[in-house]
Scaffold this active site. Structure first.
Site, PDB file in Angstrom:
ATOM      1  N   ASP A 199      44.751  89.607  27.317  1.00 17.57           N
ATOM      2  CA  ASP A 199      44.370  89.116  28.884  1.00 17.57           C
ATOM      3  C   ASP A 199      45.312  88.103  29.396  1.00 17.57           C
ATOM      4  O   ASP A 199      45.818  87.366  28.682  1.00 17.57           O
ATOM      5  CB  ASP A 199      43.053  88.315  28.406  1.00 17.57           C
ATOM      6  CG  ASP A 199      42.193  88.173  29.693  1.00 17.57           C
ATOM      7  OD1 ASP A 199      41.691  89.061  30.454  1.00 17.57           O
ATOM      8  OD2 ASP A 199      42.152  86.889  30.038  1.00 17.57           O
ATOM      9  N   GLU A 258      47.956  92.811  29.519  1.00 15.46           N
ATOM     10  CA  GLU A 258      47.294  92.702  31.055  1.00 15.46           C
ATOM     11  C   GLU A 258      48.409  92.228  31.799  1.00 15.46           C
ATOM     12  O   GLU A 258      48.465  90.958  31.858  1.00 15.46           O
ATOM     13  CB  GLU A 258      45.814  92.230  31.178  1.00 15.46           C
ATOM     14  CG  GLU A 258      45.472  92.169  32.680  1.00 15.46           C
ATOM     15  CD  GLU A 258      44.270  91.182  33.224  1.00 15.46           C
ATOM     16  OE1 GLU A 258      43.605  91.449  34.071  1.00 15.46           O
ATOM     17  OE2 GLU A 258      44.614  90.001  32.256  1.00 15.46           O
TER      18      GLU A 258
HETATM   19  C1  GLC Z   1      41.491  89.234  33.313  1.00 16.70           C
HETATM   20  C2  GLC Z   1      40.295  89.887  32.721  1.00 16.70           C
HETATM   21  C3  GLC Z   1      39.149  89.294  33.918  1.00 16.70           C
HETATM   22  C4  GLC Z   1      39.031  87.842  33.557  1.00 16.70           C
HETATM   23  C5  GLC Z   1      40.237  87.016  33.748  1.00 16.70           C
HETATM   24  C6  GLC Z   1      40.171  85.591  33.231  1.00 16.70           C
HETATM   25  O1  GLC Z   1      41.948  89.326  34.345  1.00 16.70           O
HETATM   26  O2  GLC Z   1      40.357  91.295  32.864  1.00 16.70           O
HETATM   27  O3  GLC Z   1      37.851  90.026  33.661  1.00 16.70           O
HETATM   28  O4  GLC Z   1      37.878  87.465  34.309  1.00 16.70           O
HETATM   29  O5  GLC Z   1      41.369  87.810  32.906  1.00 16.70           O
HETATM   30  O6  GLC Z   1      40.092  85.781  31.661  1.00 16.70           O
END
Ligand code: GLC
Length: 515
Positions: A199, A258
């Protein structure tokens, strides 16, 4: 490879509390087998008060009782492995929950303590420290700083949270933070999981001195402006190298970051040979249904992979964005376009992700009653933004009315709309023209190709508003029509079409695979 993203609250509920859980996934593993996916990415199931539905972790080495326990997770891993599927966990290294033991210790220990040094605490500005240390906004709305009350009751320091106040950012310059993540990685890898989705992989490192963002920086949620010092700092790459060293001790395990970083050269740095194995490139989730925009999105993803000699990844949606059916126009047109884009996605080389419910052609549901919204964005923006609940509504499995076989409870954690009876997995399973049948068939055919990861496609000349391309391995020729007119289908055998053809013509909002 095709991986299926499960949002655990919304996939299937086995214990009858109206919220999905791990036993629900085990019970529905047959759905994944019939879909033909190679594995699952499971959004977070670690212990969490659930302010951001698991992305606020209070104990990274335990399963939240809402979803089961470590034993249930182990059984899920075994169930998936028995069918040749992998399990990718979600890791949240950028922040913890305020209920994490470290954060409680940081509050109790006071300014200047080693406990506070695990997070990013600063004195406020102004004579009385009542103004936040910088002008940084939070992704979920409002400032990225919250002031604490010190143990002696006085108004105190501020802590940084790029997301909700319940998600304090960790200080990745602190060695304890990295050591603890290493323990977490080993804990789950030893249990048998096959890797991690990481994440906010582009946000972990913060600048040494925190300064105001310049005027005019684009701060929209999940978009990265290069001048925005909150993201993509050089130090982030050392974190990924450390993660890689641990994960490489476990043969076959992999990481998926991500990475919301626009410029391809900067994106490519995350997938250098000693960093992440793969990174999500989100170009397709943002591209409108127009040939030129789709081609640009595909090319930028391929270009990023070519620079780093890495494998491209593709997704039409996830738990943070509007579902593709809705993005492309909702109703019959949105569905037709989403089906066509599936054939584009699955014709591309590399790894394709399917977000749970996309295989049922679910739309985003923007009619979730306002008093039932749960995404922190809703409150943080003073009800200006609805947040992401629309794409997290529990899946319809069977029956003609809520809860559509999702649970034995009367109500679901987010209410399901009426009218999803024709979208249930059971209905669609017996309809050869359904979106579910198209997914099954497309994934089956894709698996019959050699499975290239070479980041290239050949674009062939075609009509205005259409795209025609093939992969380097020549596996298939894919054509999509985003124009308003039917066009002749090129010579070749039609292997699969996303909708009915008009004789030998490809209607608007339709794609075909040809051999
Ligand atoms: C990422 C996740 C999202 C979350 C954020 C904070 O973007 O995909 O769902 O709210 O991180 O952890």
């Amino acid at each position: 490879m095709v991986l299926y993203q499960i949002y655990p609250r919304s996939f299937a509920d086995a214990d009858g509390d109206g919220t999905g859980d791990l036993q629900g996934v085990i019970d529905r593993a047959g759905h994944l087998e019939r879909l033909g996916v190679d594995g699952v990415w499971l959004s977070p199931i670690m212990r969490s008060p659930g302010v951001d539905h698991g992305y606020d972790v209070s104990d990274p080495r335990d399963v939240d009782p809402l979803f089961g326990d470590v034993g249930t997770l182990r059984r899920l891993v075994e169930r998936l492995h028995a069918s040749g599927m992998v399990l990718i966990m979600d890791l949240v290294p950028n922040h913890t929950s305020i209920e994490h033991a470290w954060f409680a210790a940081a509050l109790a220990a006071g300014p200047g303590s080693p406990e506070r040094a695990r997070y990013i605490f600063r004195d406020g500005r102004g004579a009385d420290g009542s103004a936040p240390p910088t002008n940084w906004p939070s992704v979920f709305g409002g400032p990225a700083w919250t002031r604490v009350t010190e143990p002696d009751g006085s108004a105190g320091q501020w802590y940084l949270h790029l997301f909700a106040p319940e998600q304090p950012d960790l200080n990745w310059s602190n060695g304890e933070v990295a050591d603890d993540l290493e323990r977490t990685l080993r804990f789950w890898l030893d249990l048998g999981v096959d890797g991690f989705r990481i994440d906010v992989a582009h946000g972990l490192a913060k600048p040494e001195t925190l300064e105001d963002l310049p005027e005019g920086v684009e701060i929209a949620q999940l978009v990265v402006d290069e001048r925005d010092a909150r993201w993509d700092r050089p130090g982030v790459h050392d974190v990924h190298r450390r993660i890689r060293r641990v994960v490489d001790e476990y043969p076959g395990a992999a990481t998926f970051g991500e990475v919301w970083v626009g410029p391809v050269e900067r994106f490519a740095r995350y997938v250098r040979p000693d960093e992440l194995h793969f990174a999500f490139h989100f170009a397709l989730t943002g591209a409108p249904f127009e040939a030129a925009a789709i081609r640009d999105a595909v090319e930028s993803t391929l270009e990023a992979s070519r620079i780093a000699d890495s494998t491209p990844t593709w997704a039409l949606s996830n738990h943070d964005v509007v579902r593709e059916v809705t993005r492309y126009g909702n109703g019959a047109i949105g569905t037709a376009r989403a089906r066509a884009m599936l054939l584009v996605e699955l014709a591309l080389p590399g790894i394709a992700f399917v977000y749970n419910g996309a295989e049922l052609g679910l739309p985003s549901d923007f009619r979730v009653p306002r008093d039932r919204l749960t995404d922190p964005t809703w409150e943080r923006t003073g009800h200006a933004e609805l947040g992401r609940d629309h794409c997290r509504v529990p899946l319809p499995w069977a029956g003609s009315a809520p809860p559509y076989g999702f649970t034995t409870a009367e109500d679901t954690w987010l209410p399901q709309p009426r009218g999803w009876g024709r979208l249930t997995a059971r209905e669609q399973s017996v309809d050869p023209d359904s979106t579910l049948s198209l997914y099954r068939e497309a994934i089956r055919i894709r698996h019959s190709w050699p499975g290239t990861t070479v980041p290239a496609v050949t674009w062939l000349d075609t009509f205005d508003g259409c795209l025609l391309f093939c992969r380097e391995d020549g596996g298939v020729l894919c054509m999509i029509n985003t124009s308003r007119h039917a066009v002749p289908v090129p010579d070749g055998d039609v292997v699969l079409a996303s909708g009915p053809l008009d004789g030998t013509r490809l209607p608007p909002d339709t794609a075909v695979w040809l051999q």
